[in-house]
Design an enzyme around this catalytic site. Structure first.
Site, PDB file in Angstrom:
ATOM      1  N   THR A  96     -84.301   5.663 -11.083  1.00 40.59           N
ATOM      2  CA  THR A  96     -85.096   6.865 -11.287  1.00 40.59           C
ATOM      3  C   THR A  96     -86.325   6.881 -10.390  1.00 40.59           C
ATOM      4  O   THR A  96     -86.744   5.864  -9.853  1.00 40.59           O
ATOM      5  CB  THR A  96     -85.542   6.996 -12.763  1.00 40.59           C
ATOM      6  OG1 THR A  96     -86.386   5.889 -13.097  1.00 40.59           O
ATOM      7  CG2 THR A  96     -84.351   7.032 -13.695  1.00 40.59           C
ATOM      8  N   ASP A  97     -86.899   8.076 -10.249  1.00 35.38           N
ATOM      9  CA  ASP A  97     -88.113   8.232  -9.451  1.00 35.38           C
ATOM     10  C   ASP A  97     -89.319   8.344 -10.385  1.00 35.38           C
ATOM     11  O   ASP A  97     -89.203   8.159 -11.596  1.00 35.38           O
ATOM     12  CB  ASP A  97     -87.992   9.436  -8.513  1.00 35.38           C
ATOM     13  CG  ASP A  97     -87.771  10.751  -9.245  1.00 35.38           C
ATOM     14  OD1 ASP A  97     -88.061  10.832 -10.462  1.00 35.38           O
ATOM     15  OD2 ASP A  97     -87.306  11.709  -8.603  1.00 35.38           O
ATOM     16  N   GLN A  98     -90.479   8.691  -9.845  1.00 33.97           N
ATOM     17  CA  GLN A  98     -91.699   8.802 -10.644  1.00 33.97           C
ATOM     18  C   GLN A  98     -91.618   9.879 -11.719  1.00 33.97           C
ATOM     19  O   GLN A  98     -92.379   9.849 -12.677  1.00 33.97           O
ATOM     20  CB  GLN A  98     -92.895   9.106  -9.736  1.00 33.97           C
ATOM     21  CG  GLN A  98     -93.375   7.901  -8.967  1.00 33.97           C
ATOM     22  CD  GLN A  98     -94.605   8.250  -8.153  1.00 33.97           C
ATOM     23  OE1 GLN A  98     -94.600   9.216  -7.393  1.00 33.97           O
ATOM     24  NE2 GLN A  98     -95.662   7.476  -8.326  1.00 33.97           N
TER      25      GLN A  98
END
Length: 138
Positions: free
Chosen positions: A15-17
Site C-alpha cells: 500500500t501507499d501513504q
C-alpha cells in the site's frame, strides 16, 4: 471457459501513504492468479519450464475501479475465455474485495516460448489436454 479464484490478504508493503494498494502491485496479483489457476490443473510454471516452455508476459492492461486497502482479503478471479490455438494465451482477471465489489479488471497476454530455440511455440500438449474439457473439447 475456465475460471479460477485465488484469495490474497493485502500486505502493508503493498500500500501507499493513502492506505491504498499501489497500482504496480496488480501485476503481481494477476501473476498469483495465473500461477494458482495453472496449479489447480496440476501444472506449475516450473513444470512447463521442465517441459521446455517458458511463458513471458507480452502485454498487460488494467482498469482500476475502486481501491483495495491494507489487510483486506481480496479475491482474484482468473478467466481463460478461449482455448489457445497458437503461441498466445490470454488471461482476464477481476479483483474483488470482501464485500464482493469489483475493484480492478485486467488482461494479460503471454506467449509460449521454446526454451531451446527462443521461438514461439504452441501450448504444451499436456496442458492443452487438461484445459480442453472446459471448452467442450475432449
Amino acid at each position: 471457459m475456465y475460471e479460477h479464484f485465488t484469495t490474497v490478504r493485502v500486505r502493508y508493503a503493498e500500500t501507499d501513504q493513502m492506505d491504498i494498494v499501489y497500482y504496480g502491485n496488480y501485476a503481481q496479483y494477476f501473476e498469483v492468479g495465473r500461477a494458482e489457476c495453472i496449479r489447480a490443473l496440476g501444472f506449475t510454471y516450473k513444470k512447463m519450464e521442465e517441459m521446455g516452455v517458458r511463458m513471458p508476459v507480452v502485454a498487460m492492461e488494467a482498469k482500476f475501479l475502486r481501491p483495495a486497502h491494507y489487510d483486506e482479503l481480496i479475491t482474484i478471479k482468473t478467466i481463460l475465455r478461449t482455448l489457445p490455438s497458437s503461441h498466445e494465451i490470454c488471461f482476464e482477471h477481476e479483483v474483488f474485495n470482501e464485500k464482493k465489489k469489483l475493484l480492478t479488471t485486467g488482461k494479460v497476454t503471454l506467449y509460449f516460448i521454446d526454451n531451446l530455440t527462443n521461438k514461439r511455440t504452441c501450448m504444451p500438449a499436456d496442458l492443452l489436454a487438461t484445459f480442453a474439457p472446459y471448452f467442450g473439447n475432449k
